[in-house]
Write an enzyme that holds these catalytic residues in place. Sequence first.
Site, PDB file in Angstrom:
ATOM      1  N   ASP A  32       0.426  -1.078   0.083  1.00  0.00           N
ATOM      2  CA  ASP A  32      -0.119  -0.032   0.282  1.00  0.00           C
ATOM      3  C   ASP A  32       0.821   1.060   0.047  1.00  0.00           C
ATOM      4  O   ASP A  32       0.242   2.562   0.062  1.00  0.00           O
ATOM      5  CB  ASP A  32      -0.927   0.006   1.064  1.00  0.00           C
ATOM      6  CG  ASP A  32      -2.085   0.047   1.461  1.00  0.00           C
ATOM      7  OD1 ASP A  32      -2.888   0.021  -0.545  1.00  0.00           O
ATOM      8  OD2 ASP A  32      -3.081   0.814   1.633  1.00  0.00           O
ATOM      9  N   LEU A  93     -11.291   8.825   2.412  1.00  0.00           N
ATOM     10  CA  LEU A  93     -12.249   9.621   3.929  1.00  0.00           C
ATOM     11  C   LEU A  93     -12.590   7.845   3.941  1.00  0.00           C
ATOM     12  O   LEU A  93     -14.177   8.135   4.094  1.00  0.00           O
ATOM     13  CB  LEU A  93     -13.333  10.594   3.791  1.00  0.00           C
ATOM     14  CG  LEU A  93     -12.198  11.815   3.137  1.00  0.00           C
ATOM     15  CD1 LEU A  93     -13.396  12.875   3.480  1.00  0.00           C
ATOM     16  CD2 LEU A  93     -11.396  12.229   5.052  1.00  0.00           C
ATOM     17  N   GLY A  94     -11.940   7.217   5.026  1.00  0.00           N
ATOM     18  CA  GLY A  94     -12.709   6.131   5.683  1.00  0.00           C
ATOM     19  C   GLY A  94     -12.879   5.587   6.827  1.00  0.00           C
ATOM     20  O   GLY A  94     -12.713   6.618   7.659  1.00  0.00           O
ATOM     21  N   ASN A  95     -13.193   4.499   7.505  1.00  0.00           N
ATOM     22  CA  ASN A  95     -12.363   4.577   8.637  1.00  0.00           C
ATOM     23  C   ASN A  95     -10.906   4.935   9.640  1.00  0.00           C
ATOM     24  O   ASN A  95     -10.631   5.497  10.498  1.00  0.00           O
ATOM     25  CB  ASN A  95     -12.628   3.302   9.114  1.00  0.00           C
ATOM     26  CG  ASN A  95     -13.079   2.846  10.638  1.00  0.00           C
ATOM     27  OD1 ASN A  95     -14.130   3.525  10.960  1.00  0.00           O
ATOM     28  ND2 ASN A  95     -13.765   1.663   9.884  1.00  0.00           N
ATOM     29  N   PHE A 164     -19.608   8.048  10.782  1.00  0.00           N
ATOM     30  CA  PHE A 164     -20.343   9.132  10.556  1.00  0.00           C
ATOM     31  C   PHE A 164     -22.174   8.707  10.159  1.00  0.00           C
ATOM     32  O   PHE A 164     -22.483  10.171  10.386  1.00  0.00           O
ATOM     33  CB  PHE A 164     -19.929   9.425   9.079  1.00  0.00           C
ATOM     34  CG  PHE A 164     -18.558  10.653   9.629  1.00  0.00           C
ATOM     35  CD1 PHE A 164     -17.168  10.356   9.464  1.00  0.00           C
ATOM     36  CD2 PHE A 164     -19.271  11.695   9.121  1.00  0.00           C
ATOM     37  CE1 PHE A 164     -16.177  11.046  10.040  1.00  0.00           C
ATOM     38  CE2 PHE A 164     -17.729  12.910   9.221  1.00  0.00           C
ATOM     39  CZ  PHE A 164     -16.403  12.288  10.064  1.00  0.00           C
ATOM     40  N   GLY A 213     -15.941   8.954   1.979  1.00  0.00           N
ATOM     41  CA  GLY A 213     -15.793   9.835   1.087  1.00  0.00           C
ATOM     42  C   GLY A 213     -16.914   9.972  -0.072  1.00  0.00           C
ATOM     43  O   GLY A 213     -17.832  10.555  -0.860  1.00  0.00           O
ATOM     44  N   GLU A 214     -16.862   8.406  -0.375  1.00  0.00           N
ATOM     45  CA  GLU A 214     -18.689   8.418  -1.090  1.00  0.00           C
ATOM     46  C   GLU A 214     -19.773   7.770  -0.521  1.00  0.00           C
ATOM     47  O   GLU A 214     -20.751   8.027  -1.591  1.00  0.00           O
ATOM     48  CB  GLU A 214     -18.414   6.188  -1.508  1.00  0.00           C
ATOM     49  CG  GLU A 214     -16.528   6.220  -1.695  1.00  0.00           C
ATOM     50  CD  GLU A 214     -17.078   4.543  -2.230  1.00  0.00           C
ATOM     51  OE1 GLU A 214     -17.251   3.496  -1.558  1.00  0.00           O
ATOM     52  OE2 GLU A 214     -15.308   4.126  -2.174  1.00  0.00           O
ATOM     53  N   ASN A 215     -20.252   7.620   0.819  1.00  0.00           N
ATOM     54  CA  ASN A 215     -20.731   8.021   1.002  1.00  0.00           C
ATOM     55  C   ASN A 215     -21.791   8.802   2.008  1.00  0.00           C
ATOM     56  O   ASN A 215     -23.163   9.238   1.776  1.00  0.00           O
ATOM     57  CB  ASN A 215     -21.796   6.640   2.390  1.00  0.00           C
ATOM     58  CG  ASN A 215     -21.340   5.568   1.589  1.00  0.00           C
ATOM     59  OD1 ASN A 215     -22.577   5.330   0.147  1.00  0.00           O
ATOM     60  ND2 ASN A 215     -20.678   4.593   2.454  1.00  0.00           N
TER      61      ASN A 215
HETATM   62  P1  AMP Z   1     -13.739   2.042   4.811  1.00  0.00           P
HETATM   63  O1  AMP Z   1     -13.229   2.315   6.100  1.00  0.00           O
HETATM   64  O2  AMP Z   1     -13.662   2.855   4.230  1.00  0.00           O
HETATM   65  O3  AMP Z   1     -14.530   1.413   4.925  1.00  0.00           O
HETATM   66  O4  AMP Z   1     -15.759   3.491   5.625  1.00  0.00           O
HETATM   67  C1  AMP Z   1     -15.925   2.688   6.959  1.00  0.00           C
HETATM   68  C2  AMP Z   1     -16.781   4.266   7.354  1.00  0.00           C
HETATM   69  O5  AMP Z   1     -17.770   4.719   6.296  1.00  0.00           O
HETATM   70  C3  AMP Z   1     -17.647   4.143   8.483  1.00  0.00           C
HETATM   71  O6  AMP Z   1     -17.356   4.426  10.208  1.00  0.00           O
HETATM   72  C4  AMP Z   1     -18.754   5.062   8.523  1.00  0.00           C
HETATM   73  O7  AMP Z   1     -18.171   6.658   8.960  1.00  0.00           O
HETATM   74  C5  AMP Z   1     -18.869   5.548   6.272  1.00  0.00           C
HETATM   75  N1  AMP Z   1     -19.964   4.969   5.997  1.00  0.00           N
HETATM   76  C6  AMP Z   1     -19.912   3.854   5.607  1.00  0.00           C
HETATM   77  N2  AMP Z   1     -21.310   4.381   5.165  1.00  0.00           N
HETATM   78  C7  AMP Z   1     -21.879   5.072   5.303  1.00  0.00           C
HETATM   79  C8  AMP Z   1     -23.111   5.143   4.492  1.00  0.00           C
HETATM   80  N3  AMP Z   1     -24.387   4.760   3.862  1.00  0.00           N
HETATM   81  N4  AMP Z   1     -23.397   6.414   4.973  1.00  0.00           N
HETATM   82  C9  AMP Z   1     -22.580   7.180   5.955  1.00  0.00           C
HETATM   83  N5  AMP Z   1     -21.586   7.094   6.086  1.00  0.00           N
HETATM   84  C10 AMP Z   1     -21.161   5.751   6.200  1.00  0.00           C
END
Ligand code: AMP
Length: 278
Positions: A32, A93-95, A164, A213-215
């Site tokens: 990564d 922008l995820g966990n 979020f 970022g996606e959601n």
């Molecule tokens: P990741 O690490 O990329 O899987 O992102 C996980 C994070 O994405 C979760 O802790 C949420 O804060 C956010 N997330 C996932 N699904 C949604 C959703 N439907 N609406 C808003 N935030 C979301």
Amino acid sequence: NYLAPLHNPANIIGIKACMNLMPDTPNVVVFDTAFHQTMPESAYLYAIPRKYYDENKIRRYGFHGTSHSFVSKRVAEIMNKPYDELKTIVCHLGNGASICAVDGGKSVGLTPLAGVIMGTRSGDIDPSIIEVIAKQDGLSIDQVINMLNKESGVAGLSEVSSDFRDITQAIEDGNAKAKSAFDAYIRQVVRFVGAYIAVMNGVDAIAFTAGVGENNKFVRAAVMEHLGYMGVKINHEANDSRGEEVMISTEDSKVKVFVVPTNEELAIARETVEIVNK
Ligand code: AMP
């Protein structure tokens, strides 16, 4: 292992198990950090005594490279522009979260526990805080670092959740701590985006990816509202979407902004094919 004690031991167990079970199958490791190896020295050196870099390889490495590479390439395809001529900022922008500047297809800067506030990780803090907290609460360095990784970020500030969806709901319910955590998060993202625009001396496109970022349209809108001066105009209707590849700036926005769902598995598969074919 000493540089990534949480990740590397587990990865090595997986690699060894595959080698035992499938001794004749090529075993490809996609790092990564690889995409960020193009960072200039000025971007990866920390201003600590140089011997820690020379002898211990303490430097900025950068993470989420697979995602930043995939998303920045996809932005070039969507815009129908040559990848090596585009200045892009990817907000993963995820966990975990990181923001990466990609100039002409090369990573030129990135933030990894450093950088933006994350779900449970602190992002940038003044390092002297570690000593203050360790002394005050009688904690070891390990315990403080654990707290910065697992009990901080949006979860620590809001005292609500690292997710979020919960933060957005809590803000709607009038929870002031959730709002304050949201505002601090947005400010950090905006600061890094702004810094990278300066570092690259411009930007053509900004992309949002990963869980938040996606959601989360509220996060995207709040970040974009800060970037009007830089030439970002938001298309609120387009931004009212979730998990789709879409342009969320207006057609006449100087800087184009996209949501690009990341696909790290596909990017890893592509790199693997390329290596095996060599
Ligand atoms: P990741 O690490 O990329 O899987 O992102 C996980 C994070 O994405 C979760 O802790 C949420 O804060 C956010 N997330 C996932 N699904 C949604 C959703 N439907 N609406 C808003 N935030 C979301």
